[in-house]
Design a protein around this motif. Structure first.
Motif, short mmCIF file in Angstrom:
data_model
loop_
_atom_site.label_atom_id
_atom_site.label_comp_id
_atom_site.label_asym_id
_atom_site.label_seq_id
_atom_site.Cartn_x
_atom_site.Cartn_y
_atom_site.Cartn_z
N GLY A 186 0.79 -1.23 0.00
CA GLY A 186 0.00 0.00 0.00
C GLY A 186 0.82 1.27 0.00
O GLY A 186 0.25 2.36 0.02
N THR A 187 2.13 1.17 -0.07
CA THR A 187 2.97 2.35 0.06
C THR A 187 3.05 3.15 -1.24
O THR A 187 2.87 2.60 -2.33
CB THR A 187 4.39 1.97 0.52
OG1 THR A 187 5.11 3.15 0.84
CG2 THR A 187 5.14 1.23 -0.60
N LYS A 188 3.36 4.44 -1.11
CA LYS A 188 3.63 5.27 -2.27
C LYS A 188 5.13 5.45 -2.50
O LYS A 188 5.54 6.18 -3.40
CB LYS A 188 2.96 6.64 -2.10
CG LYS A 188 1.43 6.56 -2.14
CD LYS A 188 0.80 7.95 -2.04
CE LYS A 188 -0.72 7.85 -2.09
NZ LYS A 188 -1.37 9.19 -1.97
N LEU A 189 5.93 4.76 -1.67
CA LEU A 189 7.38 4.78 -1.90
C LEU A 189 7.70 4.05 -3.19
O LEU A 189 7.03 3.09 -3.56
CB LEU A 189 8.10 4.08 -0.74
CG LEU A 189 7.91 4.65 0.67
CD1 LEU A 189 8.53 3.72 1.70
CD2 LEU A 189 8.51 6.05 0.77
N GLU A 190 8.73 4.51 -3.87
CA GLU A 190 9.22 3.79 -5.03
C GLU A 190 10.18 2.70 -4.54
O GLU A 190 11.00 2.95 -3.66
CB GLU A 190 9.94 4.74 -6.00
CG GLU A 190 9.02 5.77 -6.61
CD GLU A 190 9.73 6.70 -7.57
OE1 GLU A 190 9.16 6.99 -8.63
OE2 GLU A 190 10.85 7.12 -7.25
N LEU A 191 10.08 1.51 -5.11
CA LEU A 191 10.87 0.38 -4.63
C LEU A 191 11.89 -0.04 -5.68
O LEU A 191 11.58 -0.15 -6.87
CB LEU A 191 9.96 -0.80 -4.30
CG LEU A 191 8.85 -0.53 -3.26
CD1 LEU A 191 8.09 -1.82 -2.97
CD2 LEU A 191 9.43 0.03 -1.97
N CYS A 192 13.11 -0.30 -5.20
CA CYS A 192 14.19 -0.78 -6.04
C CYS A 192 14.68 -2.11 -5.47
O CYS A 192 14.86 -2.24 -4.25
CB CYS A 192 15.34 0.23 -6.08
SG CYS A 192 16.78 -0.31 -7.04
N VAL A 193 14.91 -3.08 -6.34
CA VAL A 193 15.39 -4.40 -5.91
C VAL A 193 16.75 -4.65 -6.55
O VAL A 193 16.97 -4.38 -7.74
CB VAL A 193 14.39 -5.50 -6.30
CG1 VAL A 193 14.99 -6.89 -6.12
CG2 VAL A 193 13.13 -5.38 -5.45
N HIS A 194 17.64 -5.18 -5.73
CA HIS A 194 19.03 -5.44 -6.13
C HIS A 194 19.23 -6.94 -6.29
O HIS A 194 18.82 -7.72 -5.44
CB HIS A 194 19.94 -4.87 -5.04
CG HIS A 194 21.40 -5.03 -5.29
ND1 HIS A 194 22.06 -6.22 -5.13
CD2 HIS A 194 22.34 -4.14 -5.66
CE1 HIS A 194 23.34 -6.05 -5.39
NE2 HIS A 194 23.53 -4.80 -5.72
N THR A 195 19.84 -7.36 -7.40
CA THR A 195 20.10 -8.78 -7.64
C THR A 195 21.58 -9.00 -7.97
O THR A 195 22.27 -8.09 -8.43
CB THR A 195 19.27 -9.33 -8.82
OG1 THR A 195 19.75 -8.74 -10.03
CG2 THR A 195 17.80 -9.02 -8.67
N ILE A 196 22.05 -10.23 -7.75
CA ILE A 196 23.41 -10.62 -8.12
C ILE A 196 23.33 -11.87 -8.98
O ILE A 196 22.73 -12.88 -8.58
CB ILE A 196 24.29 -10.89 -6.88
CG1 ILE A 196 24.41 -9.62 -6.02
CG2 ILE A 196 25.68 -11.38 -7.29
CD1 ILE A 196 25.18 -9.83 -4.74
N PHE A 197 23.93 -11.80 -10.15
CA PHE A 197 23.97 -12.94 -11.06
C PHE A 197 25.39 -13.53 -11.10
O PHE A 197 26.37 -12.78 -11.10
CB PHE A 197 23.59 -12.51 -12.48
CG PHE A 197 22.21 -11.94 -12.61
CD1 PHE A 197 21.09 -12.70 -12.31
CD2 PHE A 197 22.02 -10.64 -13.04
CE1 PHE A 197 19.81 -12.18 -12.42
CE2 PHE A 197 20.74 -10.10 -13.16
CZ PHE A 197 19.64 -10.88 -12.86
N GLY A 198 25.47 -14.85 -11.15
CA GLY A 198 26.76 -15.48 -11.36
C GLY A 198 27.28 -16.30 -10.21
O GLY A 198 28.45 -16.71 -10.24
N PHE A 199 26.45 -16.56 -9.18
CA PHE A 199 26.90 -17.50 -8.17
C PHE A 199 27.17 -18.83 -8.88
O PHE A 199 26.32 -19.31 -9.64
CB PHE A 199 25.84 -17.66 -7.07
CG PHE A 199 25.63 -16.42 -6.26
CD1 PHE A 199 26.64 -15.93 -5.44
CD2 PHE A 199 24.43 -15.72 -6.30
CE1 PHE A 199 26.45 -14.77 -4.68
CE2 PHE A 199 24.23 -14.57 -5.55
CZ PHE A 199 25.25 -14.09 -4.74
N PRO A 200 28.33 -19.43 -8.66
CA PRO A 200 28.77 -20.53 -9.53
C PRO A 200 27.89 -21.77 -9.48
O PRO A 200 27.95 -22.61 -10.39
CB PRO A 200 30.20 -20.83 -9.04
CG PRO A 200 30.30 -20.22 -7.69
CD PRO A 200 29.37 -19.05 -7.69
#
Length: 315
Positions: A186-200
């Motif tokens: 329900g928030t009006k905050l903008e959300l950013c998600v961080h990902t990491i690719f390449g774990f072996p």
């Protein structure tokens, strides 16, 4: 003949163009602030040692590490951005460690101080944190700034697989991430998600599934896509030196992004498509280029491969 990339049009919804359009062509720059926070898997409340890939210095500018007060950091960051990049307006970015990991009244004091400096030229507040360090009181604090600033909340998802999260000592399950996303519906905050690719131990097919998980979350406005890089001072750095493991080459990472970005919802803004540490901290992979050239090479590679963000997205 020039290409769209030559005209500044990238094959994905990128942050620079988004900011330029949002703020009517003004040059907007993020000013990083180190609030001297820690993390629950560093201080013992959930664990010790932190995430195995992490050395907090690897993503904190040297200037921020050496300046003690919030005021000095903001003043120096603004002055540097004006001189070096011609910046006109600013977003205050609390980045290193977990920037909601403190009592709410202390967070308010720190955010207020940072936003009070050159306040007529500050447009927004960006706060990096973990899913397990948020509650309704802290969300309400961030929402209280929305009448004056744009506010975004950046959370590390890192991986969608609990096996990976356990192996990297994340101290936070994917279920906790999903629970926090539900809390933010329900928030009006903008959300950013961080990902990491390449774990072996994760296959390409496993990594491509991140897109489905991100697409399901309608509240996500931004993503930061990083390849796994190994830095000095991290547990993974010690592991890599003892027994090196496979990491992305720049060509392989571009190939992967060329498959991932078409799967990503077209409205999502990509703030970053790779991450890199300072030269003195980076162990591997060393792609042999400065940051600006890496960005250009990946962008050109994506354009040559005919990438269009969302072209394979199925609602």
């Amino acid at each position: 003949m020039g290409t769209e990339l030559d005209s500044g049009i990238k094959p994905y919804n990128h942050y620079g163009a988004y900011l330029k359009e949002k703020y009517n062509g003004q040059k907007v720059f993020k000013v990083i602030v180190d609030g001297n926070f820690t993390c629950p898997n560093r201080d013992g409340s959930k664990g010790y040692g932190g995430c195995t890939y992490c050395n907090v210095d690897s993503f904190t500018p040297d200037t921020a590490r050496k300046i003690p007060s919030i005021r000095e950091q903001v003043e120096a960051g603004i002055a540097r951005a004006r001189k070096s990049y011609g910046a006109e307006k600013f977003i205050i970015y609390f980045q290193p460690n977990t920037n909601t990991y403190a009592p709410t009244h202390l967070l308010k004091m720190m955010y207020d101080e940072a936003l009070s400096i050159d306040s007529e030229n500050i447009l927004g507040l960006s706060v990096g944190t973990r899913p397990d360090c948020l509650d309704f009181e802290k969300i309400a604090l961030l929402e209280s700034y929305l009448d004056r600033y744009d506010v975004d909340l950046e959370m590390g998802m890192e991986s969608i697989y609990n096996e990976t999260l356990d192996r990297i000592n994340r101290g936070c399950s994917h279920e906790e991430f999903l629970k926090t996303m539900d809390m933010l519906q329900g928030t009006k905050l903008e959300l950013c998600v961080h990902t990491i690719f390449g774990f072996p131990w994760e296959t390409e097919e496993m990594m491509l599934r991140y897109a489905d998980e991100i697409n399901k979350q309608s509240k996500i406005t931004y993503v930061k896509l990083h390849h796994l890089h190994i830095v000095e001072g991290s547990i993974m750095g010690v592991q890599y030196k003892r027994n090196p493991f496979k990491l992305f080459t720049i060509e392989e990472y571009t190939d992967f992004l060329a498959k991932f970005i078409p799967l990503l919802r077209p409205d999502i803004v990509i703030q970053r498509i790779f991450g890199i540490a300072d030269r003195e901290l980076l162990i591997a992979p060393n792609w042999g280029f400065p940051k600006s050239k890496i960005q250009t090479q990946i962008d050109k590679g994506l354009e040559l491969r005919g990438v269009i963000q969302g072209s394979m997205y199925n609602d």
